[in-house]
Design a protein around this motif. Structure first.
Motif, PDB file in Angstrom:
ATOM      1  N   ALA A  87      -3.722  37.188  69.573  1.00 33.86           N
ATOM      2  CA  ALA A  87      -4.215  36.867  68.231  1.00 33.86           C
ATOM      3  C   ALA A  87      -3.087  36.998  67.205  1.00 33.86           C
ATOM      4  N   TYR A  88      -2.230  38.004  67.369  1.00 34.50           N
ATOM      5  CA  TYR A  88      -1.087  38.178  66.471  1.00 34.50           C
ATOM      6  C   TYR A  88      -0.157  36.972  66.570  1.00 34.50           C
ATOM      7  N   ASP A  89       0.145  36.551  67.805  1.00 30.99           N
ATOM      8  CA  ASP A  89       1.015  35.393  68.019  1.00 30.99           C
ATOM      9  C   ASP A  89       0.440  34.151  67.346  1.00 30.99           C
ATOM     10  N   GLU A  90      -0.857  33.920  67.537  1.00 30.41           N
ATOM     11  CA  GLU A  90      -1.512  32.743  66.951  1.00 30.41           C
ATOM     12  C   GLU A  90      -1.446  32.790  65.425  1.00 30.41           C
ATOM     13  N   GLU A  91      -1.672  33.968  64.864  1.00 30.40           N
ATOM     14  CA  GLU A  91      -1.629  34.120  63.410  1.00 30.40           C
ATOM     15  C   GLU A  91      -0.204  33.907  62.887  1.00 30.40           C
TER      16      GLU A  91
END
Length: 170
Positions: A87-91
């Motif tokens: 989720a961090y990567d996507e954000e």
């Protein structure tokens, strides 16, 4: 009772636009280029390490990414931590404009950060997926070398390739 503070070694990185970043050794060692530099020069002084192909804006984002990456690694490797990391990567990529994203790909390649490079390349692939030829040309700065007649002929021969294309974002 006294608390001991762990003093971590700091490494100074100098960007192409001549900004210095002092980072913990653990973060600097995430960069394959820096790790190789220290492997080849174990007696390296405290001089800044030049990163000639990386801008300060880009390096700042990459350092932030590495800090998060190390924090995720320090926790247990449960599926919830992996989900948080994803989720961090996507954000991270969602918040970058196309130009910075392309610049970060070049920086990740220069810094020899395979996982970051793979993630950024996938983000670009996702952004251009099912987009028009014109959008992809603008995205990568590719000049159309077909005459209008040649392009019309190619489009007619390959009509199927232009069906169901998503609307362009810009």
């Amino acid at each position: 009772m006294s608390t001991a503070t762990v003093k971590t070694k700091k490494i100074t990185l100098r960007t192409a636009d001549n900004h210095d970043f002092e980072v913990d050794e653990a973060i600097a060692m995430e960069f394959g280029t820096v790790r190789t530099f220290f492997d080849d020069n174990p007696d390296a002084s405290d001089e800044p390490i030049p990163l000639l192909n990386v801008s300060s804006k880009c390096l700042s984002t990459i350092i932030e990414y590495c800090q998060s990456l190390l924090a995720f690694r320090a926790r247990d490797s449960s599926s919830s931590v992996e989900d948080e990391a994803k989720a961090y990567d996507e954000e991270l990529v969602k918040n970058q404009d196309n130009e910075l994203l392309k610049e970060m790909i070049l920086a990740a390649n220069y810094l020899n950060m395979k996982d970051l490079l793979d993630m950024l390349n996938q983000a670009v692939a996702d952004r251009i997926k099912n987009k028009s030829v014109e959008y992809v040309r603008r995205f990568f700065g590719i000049e159309n070398d077909y005459s209008p007649e040649e392009e019309a002929e190619v489009r007619a021969q390959n009509e199927w390739a232009f069906e169901g294309v998503d609307p362009d974002d810009d």
